[in-house]
Design a protein around this motif. Structure first.
Motif, short mmCIF file in Angstrom:
data_model
loop_
_atom_site.label_atom_id
_atom_site.label_comp_id
_atom_site.label_asym_id
_atom_site.label_seq_id
_atom_site.Cartn_x
_atom_site.Cartn_y
_atom_site.Cartn_z
N ASN A 230 0.84 -1.19 0.00
CA ASN A 230 0.00 0.00 0.00
C ASN A 230 0.88 1.25 0.00
O ASN A 230 2.10 1.19 0.21
CB ASN A 230 -0.96 0.01 1.20
N ILE A 231 0.24 2.38 -0.24
CA ILE A 231 0.97 3.64 -0.38
C ILE A 231 1.57 4.09 0.94
O ILE A 231 2.68 4.63 0.99
CB ILE A 231 0.03 4.72 -0.95
N GLU A 232 0.87 3.87 2.04
CA GLU A 232 1.35 4.32 3.34
C GLU A 232 2.69 3.68 3.70
O GLU A 232 3.61 4.37 4.16
CB GLU A 232 0.32 4.02 4.42
N THR A 233 2.82 2.37 3.48
CA THR A 233 4.09 1.71 3.81
C THR A 233 5.20 2.14 2.85
O THR A 233 6.36 2.25 3.25
CB THR A 233 3.93 0.18 3.75
N ALA A 234 4.85 2.40 1.59
CA ALA A 234 5.85 2.87 0.64
C ALA A 234 6.37 4.25 1.02
O ALA A 234 7.57 4.52 0.95
CB ALA A 234 5.26 2.90 -0.77
N VAL A 235 5.47 5.13 1.45
CA VAL A 235 5.88 6.47 1.88
C VAL A 235 6.78 6.39 3.12
O VAL A 235 7.79 7.09 3.22
CB VAL A 235 4.65 7.35 2.15
N SER A 236 6.43 5.51 4.04
CA SER A 236 7.23 5.36 5.27
C SER A 236 8.63 4.84 4.97
O SER A 236 9.60 5.26 5.61
CB SER A 236 6.52 4.41 6.24
N ALA A 237 8.74 3.93 4.00
CA ALA A 237 10.04 3.33 3.68
C ALA A 237 10.86 4.18 2.71
O ALA A 237 12.05 3.90 2.52
CB ALA A 237 9.83 1.94 3.08
N SER A 238 10.28 5.20 2.13
CA SER A 238 10.97 5.98 1.10
C SER A 238 12.00 6.92 1.72
O SER A 238 11.97 7.24 2.90
CB SER A 238 9.95 6.80 0.30
N ARG A 239 12.92 7.35 0.86
CA ARG A 239 13.91 8.35 1.21
C ARG A 239 13.62 9.63 0.45
O ARG A 239 12.98 9.59 -0.60
CB ARG A 239 15.31 7.85 0.87
N PRO A 240 14.06 10.77 0.95
CA PRO A 240 13.83 12.03 0.24
C PRO A 240 14.31 11.96 -1.21
O PRO A 240 15.43 11.52 -1.48
CB PRO A 240 14.63 13.06 1.05
N GLY A 241 13.44 12.36 -2.13
CA GLY A 241 13.77 12.33 -3.54
C GLY A 241 13.34 11.07 -4.26
O GLY A 241 13.48 10.99 -5.49
N ASP A 242 12.78 10.08 -3.56
CA ASP A 242 12.35 8.84 -4.20
C ASP A 242 11.12 9.06 -5.07
O ASP A 242 10.34 9.98 -4.87
CB ASP A 242 12.03 7.77 -3.15
N THR A 243 10.94 8.15 -6.03
CA THR A 243 9.74 8.10 -6.86
C THR A 243 8.98 6.84 -6.52
O THR A 243 9.55 5.75 -6.48
CB THR A 243 10.10 8.10 -8.35
N ILE A 244 7.67 6.97 -6.27
CA ILE A 244 6.82 5.83 -5.95
C ILE A 244 5.88 5.61 -7.14
O ILE A 244 5.08 6.47 -7.49
CB ILE A 244 6.01 6.08 -4.67
N LEU A 245 5.99 4.43 -7.77
CA LEU A 245 5.16 4.06 -8.90
C LEU A 245 3.99 3.21 -8.38
O LEU A 245 4.20 2.15 -7.81
CB LEU A 245 5.98 3.28 -9.92
N ILE A 246 2.77 3.70 -8.58
CA ILE A 246 1.58 3.05 -8.04
C ILE A 246 0.92 2.24 -9.15
O ILE A 246 0.57 2.78 -10.21
CB ILE A 246 0.61 4.10 -7.47
N ALA A 247 0.74 0.95 -8.91
CA ALA A 247 0.24 0.03 -9.93
C ALA A 247 -1.16 0.41 -10.37
O ALA A 247 -1.98 0.90 -9.60
CB ALA A 247 0.26 -1.39 -9.39
N ALA A 248 -1.43 0.17 -11.67
CA ALA A 248 -2.74 0.44 -12.23
C ALA A 248 -3.68 -0.72 -11.93
O ALA A 248 -3.26 -1.83 -11.61
CB ALA A 248 -2.62 0.64 -13.74
N GLY A 249 -4.98 -0.45 -12.04
CA GLY A 249 -5.98 -1.48 -11.82
C GLY A 249 -6.49 -1.49 -10.40
O GLY A 249 -5.71 -1.45 -9.45
N GLY A 250 -7.80 -1.52 -10.24
CA GLY A 250 -8.38 -1.52 -8.90
C GLY A 250 -8.26 -0.17 -8.23
O GLY A 250 -7.95 0.85 -8.85
N THR A 251 -8.51 -0.14 -6.92
CA THR A 251 -8.42 1.10 -6.16
C THR A 251 -7.47 0.93 -4.99
O THR A 251 -7.34 -0.15 -4.43
CB THR A 251 -9.81 1.52 -5.62
#
Length: 266
Positions: free
Chosen positions: A85-106
């Motif tokens: 999910n997006i919340e865990t990706a944001v928590s694990a990210s470092r400044p300047g990272d890009t998060i690619l969110i998969a298509a399909g569903g919600t």
């Protein structure tokens, strides 16, 4: 006869002999150098397109060092750089990272605070392919307290606001912001900014300092107003393209450089 054989051997050796141009080919660089080059490319579409060149470029262009991925369909979540999910990706990210969110569903989101510079991008061909839904009872889908960018995403709020801007420079490019119709439309707003900062000189404004929201080629649906500000930022440089089925907006929300009415709604 011998001369003809020698001539043919010489031609074959010239064909197999590496030329000076091929010795400087980009594929002769090591993986670290290539990844460093890919890091300077915009994630969409340039870095994404590099993944289509060959197996090696696909591995390097999709490496978790370059961007993180959110994919609910991945069963083995131990894969580096992949999150459910997006919340865990944001928590694990470092400044300047890009998060690619998969298509399909919600993807369900609610009051996710982003306190570091990040780029969130939908992986679909169009914004409708990647939808972030904020359920009723939440103040916002995403709350920004740093300089960030959203691209190719649909953000839908059942009640409240889609994007809450506290500070930093928020760029929204090629997105869809939707507030669902309900009897409490006056409580719904696609973008809310509470940013308030000290006076910024014109020279500083031109050098991309200061807080602001910058919207381009974005569809906005529902809500009493497209933008609501409670700080000292004002709506500026509004442009609209009228299509058959929707409106596409370009506008900025930042400190006034000219005389602009603060209370002017969009």
């Amino acid at each position: 006869m011998e001369y003809q054989q020698q001539k043919q051997q010489w031609k074959r050796s010239q064909r197999t002999k590496p030329s000076s141009s091929s010795s400087s080919h980009i594929n002769n660089l090591d993986d670290g150098c290539l990844m460093h080059i890919f890091n300077f490319l915009p994630p969409i579409p340039d870095r994404f397109n590099t993944a289509l060149v060959c197996h090696r470029w696909n591995y390097l262009a999709c490496h978790p060092r370059l961007w993180l991925r959110v994919d609910r369909s991945v069963k083995e979540l131990s894969e580096p750089g992949v999150f459910p999910n997006i919340e865990t990706a944001v928590s694990a990210s470092r400044p300047g990272d890009t998060i690619l969110i998969a298509a399909g569903g919600t993807h369900r989101v609610a009051n996710i605070q982003i306190r570091k510079p990040l780029c969130l991008i939908g992986a679909g061909e169009v914004p409708d392919d990647t939808t972030l839904v904020c359920s009723r009872g939440s103040d916002s889908a995403l709350e920004f307290l740093s300089t960030c960018k959203l691209a190719n995403l649909t953000v839908r709020a059942e009640l409240g606001c889609c994007l809450l801007h506290r500070k930093g420079r928020l760029t929204i490019d090629g997105c869809i912001l939707q507030c669902e119709s309900n009897p409490l439309d006056y409580l719904s707003c696609p973008i809310v900014s509470t940013a308030s900062s000290s006076v910024v000189l014109p020279s500083q404004t031109k050098s991309n300092n200061g807080d602001g929201v910058f919207v381009s080629q974005t569809r906005i649906e529902g809500g009493a107003k497209a933008v609501l500000t409670s700080g000292d930022l004002a709506l500026q440089r509004v442009r609209v393209i009228y299509a058959r089925t929707s409106l596409l907006f370009w506008f900025d929300v930042e400190q006034m450089c000219d005389q602009i009415d603060y209370d002017k709604p969009l």
